[in-house]
Structures are given as structure tokens and as C-alpha cells.
Design a protein around this motif. Structure first.
Motif, PDB file in Angstrom:
ATOM      1  N   HIS A   1       0.852  -1.192   0.000  1.00 20.08           N
ATOM      2  CA  HIS A   1       0.000   0.000   0.000  1.00 20.08           C
ATOM      3  C   HIS A   1       0.888   1.241   0.000  1.00 20.08           C
ATOM      4  CE1 HIS A   1      -3.148   2.803   1.434  1.00 20.08           C
ATOM      5  NE2 HIS A   1      -3.951   1.976   0.814  1.00 20.08           N
ATOM      6  N   ASP A   2       1.324   1.664  -1.204  1.00 19.84           N
ATOM      7  CA  ASP A   2       2.311   2.738  -1.313  1.00 19.84           C
ATOM      8  C   ASP A   2       1.725   4.106  -1.659  1.00 19.84           C
ATOM      9  OD1 ASP A   2       1.659   1.515  -3.722  1.00 19.84           O
ATOM     10  OD2 ASP A   2       3.721   1.140  -4.330  1.00 19.84           O
ATOM     11  N   SER A   3       0.503   4.169  -2.207  1.00 19.53           N
ATOM     12  CA  SER A   3      -0.221   5.438  -2.432  1.00 19.53           C
ATOM     13  C   SER A   3       0.616   6.477  -3.169  1.00 19.53           C
ATOM     14  CB  SER A   3      -0.716   6.015  -1.097  1.00 19.53           C
ATOM     15  OG  SER A   3      -1.567   5.104  -0.450  1.00 19.53           O
ATOM     16  N   LEU A   4       1.028   6.150  -4.373  1.00 17.18           N
ATOM     17  CA  LEU A   4       1.946   6.985  -5.130  1.00 17.18           C
ATOM     18  C   LEU A   4       1.214   8.023  -5.985  1.00 17.18           C
ATOM     19  CD1 LEU A   4       4.420   4.229  -6.414  1.00 17.18           C
ATOM     20  CD2 LEU A   4       4.597   5.646  -4.344  1.00 17.18           C
ATOM     21  N   THR A   5       1.932   9.107  -6.279  1.00 13.02           N
ATOM     22  CA  THR A   5       1.463  10.116  -7.229  1.00 13.02           C
ATOM     23  C   THR A   5       1.255   9.461  -8.594  1.00 13.02           C
ATOM     24  OG1 THR A   5       2.712  11.810  -6.043  1.00 13.02           O
ATOM     25  CG2 THR A   5       2.054  12.327  -8.307  1.00 13.02           C
ATOM     26  N   LEU A   6       0.183   9.825  -9.278  1.00 16.87           N
ATOM     27  CA  LEU A   6      -0.100   9.234 -10.591  1.00 16.87           C
ATOM     28  C   LEU A   6       1.075   9.466 -11.541  1.00 16.87           C
ATOM     29  CD1 LEU A   6      -2.935   9.087  -9.337  1.00 16.87           C
ATOM     30  CD2 LEU A   6      -3.871   9.687 -11.588  1.00 16.87           C
ATOM     31  N   GLY A   7       1.415   8.420 -12.287  1.00 14.13           N
ATOM     32  CA  GLY A   7       2.527   8.491 -13.220  1.00 14.13           C
ATOM     33  C   GLY A   7       3.842   8.039 -12.654  1.00 14.13           C
ATOM     34  N   THR A   8       3.896   7.762 -11.346  1.00 12.33           N
ATOM     35  CA  THR A   8       5.148   7.321 -10.728  1.00 12.33           C
ATOM     36  C   THR A   8       5.126   5.844 -10.357  1.00 12.33           C
ATOM     37  OG1 THR A   8       4.482   7.896  -8.465  1.00 12.33           O
ATOM     38  CG2 THR A   8       5.493   9.639  -9.790  1.00 12.33           C
ATOM     39  N   GLY A   9       4.005   5.175 -10.560  1.00 15.27           N
ATOM     40  CA  GLY A   9       3.886   3.750 -10.290  1.00 15.27           C
ATOM     41  C   GLY A   9       3.765   2.955 -11.573  1.00 15.27           C
ATOM     42  N   LYS A  10       3.134   1.804 -11.489  1.00 15.39           N
ATOM     43  CA  LYS A  10       3.058   0.893 -12.629  1.00 15.39           C
ATOM     44  C   LYS A  10       1.656   0.743 -13.201  1.00 15.39           C
ATOM     45  CE  LYS A  10       7.131  -1.880 -11.422  1.00 15.39           C
ATOM     46  NZ  LYS A  10       7.669  -3.247 -11.154  1.00 15.39           N
ATOM     47  N   ILE A  11       0.701   1.507 -12.708  1.00 16.38           N
ATOM     48  CA  ILE A  11      -0.645   1.445 -13.278  1.00 16.38           C
ATOM     49  C   ILE A  11      -0.657   2.089 -14.657  1.00 16.38           C
ATOM     50  CG2 ILE A  11      -3.003   2.342 -13.056  1.00 16.38           C
ATOM     51  CD1 ILE A  11      -2.871   1.839 -10.095  1.00 16.38           C
ATOM     52  N   ASP A  12      -1.296   1.413 -15.601  1.00 14.29           N
ATOM     53  CA  ASP A  12      -1.429   1.911 -16.977  1.00 14.29           C
ATOM     54  C   ASP A  12      -2.661   2.814 -17.037  1.00 14.29           C
ATOM     55  OD1 ASP A  12      -1.686   2.379 -19.673  1.00 14.29           O
ATOM     56  OD2 ASP A  12      -2.244   0.315 -20.183  1.00 14.29           O
ATOM     57  N   TRP A  13      -2.434   4.105 -16.822  1.00 17.62           N
ATOM     58  CA  TRP A  13      -3.560   5.034 -16.737  1.00 17.62           C
ATOM     59  C   TRP A  13      -4.262   5.234 -18.080  1.00 17.62           C
ATOM     60  CZ3 TRP A  13      -5.591   5.884 -12.232  1.00 17.62           C
ATOM     61  CH2 TRP A  13      -4.790   5.690 -11.106  1.00 17.62           C
ATOM     62  N   ALA A  14      -3.549   5.027 -19.174  1.00 19.32           N
ATOM     63  CA  ALA A  14      -4.194   5.101 -20.493  1.00 19.32           C
ATOM     64  C   ALA A  14      -5.214   3.979 -20.655  1.00 19.32           C
ATOM     65  CB  ALA A  14      -3.143   5.021 -21.599  1.00 19.32           C
ATOM     66  N   GLY A  15      -5.012   2.881 -19.940  1.00 12.60           N
ATOM     67  CA  GLY A  15      -5.982   1.794 -19.947  1.00 12.60           C
ATOM     68  C   GLY A  15      -7.074   1.958 -18.911  1.00 12.60           C
ATOM     69  N   VAL A  16      -6.830   2.800 -17.912  1.00 17.21           N
ATOM     70  CA  VAL A  16      -7.807   3.022 -16.848  1.00 17.21           C
ATOM     71  C   VAL A  16      -8.888   4.012 -17.271  1.00 17.21           C
ATOM     72  CG1 VAL A  16      -8.112   4.065 -14.546  1.00 17.21           C
ATOM     73  CG2 VAL A  16      -6.279   2.403 -14.939  1.00 17.21           C
ATOM     74  N   LEU A  17      -8.483   5.157 -17.803  1.00 16.12           N
ATOM     75  CA  LEU A  17      -9.433   6.245 -18.077  1.00 16.12           C
ATOM     76  C   LEU A  17     -10.640   5.820 -18.917  1.00 16.12           C
ATOM     77  CD1 LEU A  17      -7.409   9.559 -18.657  1.00 16.12           C
ATOM     78  CD2 LEU A  17      -9.275   9.181 -17.048  1.00 16.12           C
ATOM     79  N   PRO A  18     -10.444   5.104 -20.023  1.00 18.28           N
ATOM     80  CA  PRO A  18     -11.614   4.747 -20.842  1.00 18.28           C
ATOM     81  C   PRO A  18     -12.564   3.758 -20.169  1.00 18.28           C
ATOM     82  CG  PRO A  18      -9.564   4.551 -22.087  1.00 18.28           C
ATOM     83  CD  PRO A  18      -9.194   4.664 -20.647  1.00 18.28           C
ATOM     84  N   ARG A  19     -12.135   3.156 -19.066  1.00 22.29           N
ATOM     85  CA  ARG A  19     -12.941   2.124 -18.404  1.00 22.29           C
ATOM     86  C   ARG A  19     -13.622   2.625 -17.134  1.00 22.29           C
ATOM     87  NH1 ARG A  19      -8.798  -0.060 -21.223  1.00 22.29           N
ATOM     88  NH2 ARG A  19      -9.301  -1.952 -22.412  1.00 22.29           N
ATOM     89  N   MET A  20     -13.527   3.906 -16.876  1.00 22.98           N
ATOM     90  CA  MET A  20     -14.160   4.485 -15.694  1.00 22.98           C
ATOM     91  C   MET A  20     -15.557   4.979 -16.028  1.00 22.98           C
ATOM     92  SD  MET A  20     -10.874   6.611 -14.202  1.00 22.98           S
ATOM     93  CE  MET A  20     -11.828   7.393 -12.893  1.00 22.98           C
ATOM     94  N   ASN A  21     -16.427   4.956 -15.038  1.00 27.95           N
ATOM     95  CA  ASN A  21     -17.781   5.471 -15.202  1.00 27.95           C
ATOM     96  C   ASN A  21     -17.723   6.996 -15.304  1.00 27.95           C
ATOM     97  OD1 ASN A  21     -20.428   6.328 -14.959  1.00 27.95           O
ATOM     98  ND2 ASN A  21     -20.963   4.863 -13.375  1.00 27.95           N
ATOM     99  N   PRO A  22     -18.095   7.573 -16.445  1.00 30.59           N
ATOM    100  CA  PRO A  22     -17.968   9.028 -16.607  1.00 30.59           C
ATOM    101  C   PRO A  22     -18.901   9.823 -15.702  1.00 30.59           C
ATOM    102  CG  PRO A  22     -19.069   8.060 -18.501  1.00 30.59           C
ATOM    103  CD  PRO A  22     -18.580   6.921 -17.664  1.00 30.59           C
ATOM    104  N   GLN A  23     -19.887   9.155 -15.093  1.00 28.77           N
ATOM    105  CA  GLN A  23     -20.815   9.854 -14.200  1.00 28.77           C
ATOM    106  C   GLN A  23     -20.313   9.896 -12.761  1.00 28.77           C
ATOM    107  OE1 GLN A  23     -23.378  11.341 -15.717  1.00 28.77           O
ATOM    108  NE2 GLN A  23     -22.525  10.412 -17.581  1.00 28.77           N
ATOM    109  N   ALA A  24     -19.231   9.200 -12.473  1.00 26.55           N
ATOM    110  CA  ALA A  24     -18.748   9.101 -11.090  1.00 26.55           C
ATOM    111  C   ALA A  24     -17.876  10.295 -10.721  1.00 26.55           C
ATOM    112  CB  ALA A  24     -17.959   7.809 -10.910  1.00 26.55           C
ATOM    113  N   SER A  25     -17.750  10.528  -9.427  1.00 22.28           N
ATOM    114  CA  SER A  25     -16.811  11.530  -8.901  1.00 22.28           C
ATOM    115  C   SER A  25     -15.477  10.849  -8.628  1.00 22.28           C
ATOM    116  CB  SER A  25     -17.366  12.166  -7.628  1.00 22.28           C
ATOM    117  OG  SER A  25     -17.578  11.169  -6.647  1.00 22.28           O
ATOM    118  N   SER A  26     -14.471  11.638  -8.264  1.00 18.92           N
ATOM    119  CA  SER A  26     -13.162  11.059  -7.976  1.00 18.92           C
ATOM    120  C   SER A  26     -12.334  12.028  -7.147  1.00 18.92           C
ATOM    121  CB  SER A  26     -12.409  10.720  -9.263  1.00 18.92           C
ATOM    122  OG  SER A  26     -12.114  11.900  -9.995  1.00 18.92           O
TER     123      SER A  26
END
Length: 280
Positions: A220-245
Motif C-alpha cells: 500500500h504505497d499510495s503513489l502520485t499518478l505516473g510514478t507507479g506501474k498502473i497503466d492510466w491510459a488503460g484506466v481512463l476509458p474504463r471508468m464510469n464518466p458519471q462518477a466523482s473522484s
């Protein structure tokens, strides 16, 4: 596609609130603690919510306290073995739902936490499935009490995790309003981006709120976006556009939300790039 929004997190202290409000967030999530539920603390929290609302922030989330004494606020804790913790979770959830109803805000409750203590709690049940069923029964009751004001967040513990399609189907069968923490799912899947994307797709219709957090996928490292290994280009299109964040990032200084702002800048740039690619 989901469009990044500036969602910031902080406590009810005026210093942290004013730091976040400088940047005109669309969402503010309050981190609450046990001292917010004393009579004076509860009144202070109510006034802090009203102050944030008076500054034009329409979407406010109240994060249930993470801990009580030496324990995480694990809803799996059996009443007979952990009576004080059990009552604390009951009381604070009721108090938060009262605020949610009075002030038209949202309450977020964790479906579980991770670590040796929760493993011990789960072991008090005949099986992991029995522990999960106990969690669902409790969350069902909270969901009935909270209606459209309550949501439940995934953990890295076996009782309420995202990543396994079968467990996700169990969760979906309860029709919960869901909060999706990207790092928790990624860690549960040991850094599997394809698994994270599948989970995002599967749960998106029920997700009303995201915790956007990067991770290396191990702890559980809670890193700034872009500094870890999550593929954010693959995340964004799969999120519910009606949700908050919000960006739930470890801060070097709790009075300065720069890591959250850096995460928003990163995701906003990526969203522009992805939109351009779609238009080509």
C-alpha cells in the motif's frame, strides 16, 4: 470517456481545507478520525462541511474513520469478539449518515482493510466465505440506512476486494453503490494491469466514486499518478464518466496538497492525448 476532475482530500482542519480550496476543487473528501465523533468534534465536522459547501464545492464525501484505537475499522470484526470496535463502527456510521442526510453529502465506508489483524478476524469465522457473508449482511444494513448517500470501498483483504470476477459478481448482486480504489485493486492483483482493467469494466455501472492512486502493485504505497506501474491510459476509458473522484496520494506535508495536484495535472494531460487519438 471519463474526464478528470479536481478531487482533493483533507481533514476538517481549516489549514488543510483552505489549502485545498485555493485550487477550486470540484470534489472534497473529508478524512475523518475518532476525535471527529466527540460532541465537539462532530459539531466541528458539521461546520467544516458547511464551510466547504459555502465556497462552492458541491460534491463532498465523508470517509469513515480508518481506525479505532489499535484496530482498523474492519466491518468483519465479530461483535462478540470486538464489542467496542463493533459499536464504534455502528455509532460513527450512523452519525455520518445523519450528516449526509442533513447536508446532502456522501459517506464512504471501507468493506475491509489489510493486515494481520483482519486475517485474525477472518479466522474467527468457519471460512473466508462465511466472513464475506457477515460483511455483506452488515453492509446490506448500512446500505438500507444510507440509500443514495452511502458507498462501499474495496480493500486488499479477502472479505471485500475487487479483482476476482466471482467475488465481484457477489458484490454486484447486492446492488451496492461502489467506491473503486485503483491501487487497492492493482495490489490485490499483484500488479496485473489487464486484471485491473477487467475489474474497472465489470464494476463501472455501479461505481459512483473513484480513489485515483498509483502503485507498484506490491504494497500500500499510495503513489502520485505516473510514478507507479498502473497503466492510466488503460484506466481512463474504463471508468464510469458519471462518477466523482479524488486523488488519494501520500502527502509529504498534510498542509500542502501538491502531490494531489501533480496527479491531476498528469491525468489531465493524458486525457487530452487520448481524446486526440480518438479524434484521429
Amino acid at each position: 470517456m471519463f474526464q478528470p476532475q479536481l478531487g482533493l482530500k483533507g481533514s476538517s482542519s481549516r489549514e488543510q481545507i483552505d489549502d485545498r480550496l485555493r485550487y477550486q476543487p470540484q470534489v472534497y473528501e473529508f478524512f475523518t478520525a475518532a476525535n471527529d465523533f466527540t460532541p465537539a468534534g462532530y459539531q466541528h465536522l458539521r461546520e467544516a462541511i458547511q464551510y466547504v459547501q459555502s465556497r462552492g464545492v458541491r460534491h463532498i464525501v465523508l470517509h469513515h474513520p480508518m481506525s479505532f484505537g489499535e484496530y482498523h475499522a474492519d466491518v468483519v470484526a465479530p461483535e462478540k469478539d470486538y464489542p467496542e470496535l463493533y459499536r464504534f463502527i455502528e455509532k460513527t456510521t450512523t452519525q455520518l449518515l445523519r450528516l449526509a442526510d442533513d447536508l446532502d453529502v456522501q459517506v464512504l465506508v471501507h468493506g475491509g482493510y489489510a493486515g494481520p489483524t483482519v486475517e485474525h478476524m477472518v479466522a474467527l469465522y468457519p471460512s473466508v466465505q462465511a466472513a464475506r457473508d457477515a460483511v455483506y449482511q452488515r453492509l446490506d444494513r448500512f446500505a438500507r440506512a444510507g440509500g443514495d448517500h452511502i458507498m462501499f470501498e474495496n480493500s486488499i483483504a479477502p472479505v471485500f476486494a475487487y479483482g476476482d470476477p466471482a467475488q465481484e459478481d457477489e458484490i454486484l448482486a447486492h446492488h451496492y453503490r461502489l467506491a473503486f480504489d485503483t491501487s487497492h485493486c492493482f495490489i490485490e492483483l499483484h500488479g496485473d494491469n489487464q486484471g485491473l482493467q477487467a475489474s474497472l469494466n465489470h464494476l463501472a455501472p455501479n461505481v459512483v466514486h473513484y480513489h485515483l492512486v498509483d502503485s507498484l502493485g506490491q504494497t500500500h504505497d499510495s503513489l502520485t499518478l505516473g510514478t507507479g506501474k498502473i497503466d492510466w491510459a488503460g484506466v481512463l476509458p474504463r471508468m464510469n464518466p458519471q462518477a466523482s473522484s479524488i486523488y488519494e496520494i501520500n502527502l509529504h506535508d498534510q498542509g500542502n496538497c501538491q502531490e494531489q495536484l501533480a496527479s491531476h495535472a498528469y491525468l489531465s494531460r493524458l486525457a487530452v492525448q487520448l481524446t486526440k487519438q480518438e479524434d484521429c
